[in-house]
Design a protein around this motif. Structure first.
Motif, PDB file in Angstrom:
ATOM      1  N   UNK A 295       0.841  -1.194   0.074  1.00  0.00           N
ATOM      2  CA  UNK A 295      -0.018  -0.093   0.019  1.00  0.00           C
ATOM      3  C   UNK A 295       0.995   1.357   0.054  1.00  0.00           C
ATOM      4  N   UNK A 296       1.924   1.202   0.748  1.00  0.00           N
ATOM      5  CA  UNK A 296       2.676   2.375   0.589  1.00  0.00           C
ATOM      6  C   UNK A 296       3.429   2.561  -0.755  1.00  0.00           C
ATOM      7  N   UNK A 297       3.948   1.582  -1.169  1.00  0.00           N
ATOM      8  CA  UNK A 297       4.293   1.679  -2.610  1.00  0.00           C
ATOM      9  C   UNK A 297       3.223   2.188  -3.474  1.00  0.00           C
ATOM     10  N   UNK A 298       2.336   1.901  -3.542  1.00  0.00           N
ATOM     11  CA  UNK A 298       1.186   2.345  -4.271  1.00  0.00           C
ATOM     12  C   UNK A 298       0.673   3.706  -3.996  1.00  0.00           C
ATOM     13  N   UNK A 299       0.847   4.279  -2.871  1.00  0.00           N
ATOM     14  CA  UNK A 299       0.538   5.538  -2.445  1.00  0.00           C
ATOM     15  C   UNK A 299       1.494   6.547  -2.603  1.00  0.00           C
ATOM     16  N   UNK A 300       2.742   6.089  -2.158  1.00  0.00           N
ATOM     17  CA  UNK A 300       3.927   7.034  -1.963  1.00  0.00           C
ATOM     18  C   UNK A 300       4.894   6.682  -2.887  1.00  0.00           C
ATOM     19  N   UNK A 301       4.970   5.483  -3.561  1.00  0.00           N
ATOM     20  CA  UNK A 301       6.195   5.099  -4.481  1.00  0.00           C
ATOM     21  C   UNK A 301       7.267   4.852  -3.579  1.00  0.00           C
ATOM     22  N   UNK A 302       7.647   4.189  -2.365  1.00  0.00           N
ATOM     23  CA  UNK A 302       8.497   3.710  -1.590  1.00  0.00           C
ATOM     24  C   UNK A 302       8.046   2.730  -0.601  1.00  0.00           C
ATOM     25  N   UNK A 303       8.883   2.201   0.105  1.00  0.00           N
ATOM     26  CA  UNK A 303       8.851   1.156   0.932  1.00  0.00           C
ATOM     27  C   UNK A 303       9.978   1.137   1.986  1.00  0.00           C
ATOM     28  N   UNK A 304       9.758   0.703   3.001  1.00  0.00           N
ATOM     29  CA  UNK A 304      10.685   0.564   4.110  1.00  0.00           C
ATOM     30  C   UNK A 304      11.038  -0.891   4.144  1.00  0.00           C
ATOM     31  N   UNK A 305      12.313  -1.424   4.796  1.00  0.00           N
ATOM     32  CA  UNK A 305      12.721  -2.803   4.869  1.00  0.00           C
ATOM     33  C   UNK A 305      12.014  -3.481   5.853  1.00  0.00           C
ATOM     34  N   UNK A 306      11.856  -4.697   6.028  1.00  0.00           N
ATOM     35  CA  UNK A 306      11.354  -5.339   6.998  1.00  0.00           C
ATOM     36  C   UNK A 306      12.482  -5.907   8.114  1.00  0.00           C
ATOM     37  N   UNK A 307      12.255  -5.536   9.497  1.00  0.00           N
ATOM     38  CA  UNK A 307      13.288  -5.754  10.277  1.00  0.00           C
ATOM     39  C   UNK A 307      13.340  -7.555  10.705  1.00  0.00           C
ATOM     40  N   UNK A 308      14.083  -8.374  10.028  1.00  0.00           N
ATOM     41  CA  UNK A 308      14.001  -9.764  10.155  1.00  0.00           C
ATOM     42  C   UNK A 308      14.389 -10.070  11.625  1.00  0.00           C
ATOM     43  N   UNK A 309      15.048  -9.310  12.182  1.00  0.00           N
ATOM     44  CA  UNK A 309      15.520  -9.621  13.749  1.00  0.00           C
ATOM     45  C   UNK A 309      14.368  -9.564  14.503  1.00  0.00           C
ATOM     46  N   UNK A 310      13.463  -8.602  14.182  1.00  0.00           N
ATOM     47  CA  UNK A 310      11.986  -8.256  15.067  1.00  0.00           C
ATOM     48  C   UNK A 310      11.229  -9.698  14.639  1.00  0.00           C
ATOM     49  N   UNK A 311      11.000 -10.113  13.554  1.00  0.00           N
ATOM     50  CA  UNK A 311      10.148 -11.361  13.191  1.00  0.00           C
ATOM     51  C   UNK A 311      10.931 -12.617  13.886  1.00  0.00           C
ATOM     52  N   UNK A 312      12.151 -12.731  14.055  1.00  0.00           N
ATOM     53  CA  UNK A 312      12.685 -13.767  14.847  1.00  0.00           C
ATOM     54  C   UNK A 312      12.257 -13.769  16.255  1.00  0.00           C
TER      55      UNK A 312
END
Length: 353
Positions: A295-312
């Motif tokens: 959704x962020x890419x659709x609206x603003x044309x950018x994204x942020x990385x996912x914190x894999x450490x957080x998911x772990x």
């Protein structure tokens, strides 16, 4: 007076003299809240501002920077928009009750209630329901008022009694009461949403609908225009059970899978806090982050990385509830300030003015 005349800087003695009572109130409230959490056996923690990911909510905008390794290689970093990821990692590490006064950073935000750098008060209770956070909020608002010797929270002529029992209302009930819309008729049992159904309902009550509006856009428009201006008057309001699609970090409600264990706290029409029964399913959390970033890419044309450490870390995190409270806004309402910069000791410089 010329309306285009530039206001005196905050450090001008006369301006500081006007602001100083609010700032002294701020310090007193912060000390009182630290005492509250200490009595409740919370450990105060301090989290790093620089993070791999600033958070993965579609409509939050972060400040980006970069680190240089010892050999001069560049690595992207962001100033965090919340200490949430770090706090949950501490829960995974074994902490059970933690609180944190964190300076956080949000881009594209400035106004009477918004500032690029502000203070977020977050606290987490492992093994406790999110209703316990609601009770914390009631006690904290009363304590803030007591500390600055006022019997009310106030903003722009509106008042809220922090000593009265709170109103608790679901989002669906609020949509029905204040907008005449059956919100959950547009939400399926699996949490998926029907944009066209909500669009018809939104038009029916006289609100605009653009061709490119998604379900979330319509939800937000009704919430901002019809619901929020009616919350927290006379007494505080707890707005509970957000649709699951509007609660990316919260677990589903055991009562209704269409909604989540998420609530927001309002006084005088001002949102003060956002609390969750925390989601601990890493696979589901990743799926939701990916939806938010699409959704962020659709609206603003950018994204942020996912914190894999957080998911772990979620695999080790216990069942918990957590909440973020806008500390500066609480100070505003308790001291009677009309703008957030009045309760900040040293506001961020304005640019482009």
């Amino acid at each position: 007076m010329n309306s285009s005349a530039k206001a005196s800087p905050w450090w001008t003695p006369s301006v500081h003299a006007d602001r100083r009572p609010f700032l002294i109130g701020r310090n007193a409230i912060q000390a009182a809240l630290r005492g509250f959490f200490a009595r409740e056996d919370f450990i105060e923690v301090d989290t790093a501002v620089l993070q791999i990911s600033p958070g993965n909510e579609a409509h939050l905008h972060a400040f980006a920077t970069e680190a240089l390794t010892t050999d001069g290689q560049k690595a992207p970093f962001y100033l965090h928009t919340s200490p949430e990821f770090a706090c949950k990692k501490l829960l995974a590490a074994g902490e059970e009750r933690i609180s944190c006064f964190a300076h956080v950073y949000r881009n594209r935000e400035r106004g009477p209630l918004h500032h690029p750098e502000f203070t977020m008060l977050e606290w987490y209770r492992a093994g406790e329901s999110y209703e316990s956070l609601m009770m914390d909020c009631v006690r904290i608002l009363a304590l803030a008022a007591e500390t600055v010797k006022t019997g009310k929270l106030a903003y722009r002529g509106a008042e809220s009694d922090p000593f009265a029992g709170p109103e608790r209302i679901s989002v669906a009930e609020a949509f029905e009461r204040h907008a005449g819309i059956d919100l959950l008729a547009s939400v399926a049992a699996d949490g998926s949403t029907d944009r066209d159904h909500l669009a018809v309902e939104t038009k029916r009550v006289g609100m605009r609908v653009a061709d490119d509006d998604g379900w979330a856009d319509l939800f937000s428009r009704v919430l901002v225009e019809k619901i929020e201006p009616r919350l927290g008057f006379g007494r505080i309001t707890i707005l509970d059970e957000y649709p699951i699609s509007e609660a990316a970090l919260a677990r589903p409600s055991a009562r209704d899978p269409r909604v989540a264990e998420r609530f927001e706290l309002y006084a005088c029409g001002v949102e003060l806090a956002n609390g969750f029964g925390e989601l601990t399913n890493a696979a589901e959390q990743r799926r939701r982050f990916e939806i938010e970033m699409a959704e962020k890419a659709r609206v603003y044309g950018e994204t942020y990385p996912i914190d894999e450490d957080f998911l772990a870390a979620l695999s080790l995190m216990p069942e918990a509830s957590g909440i973020a409270l806008g500390f500066d806004r609480l100070v505003m309402l308790a001291t009677g300030a009309s703008r957030i910069d009045q309760v900040l000791w040293a506001p961020v410089a304005e640019v482009g003015r």
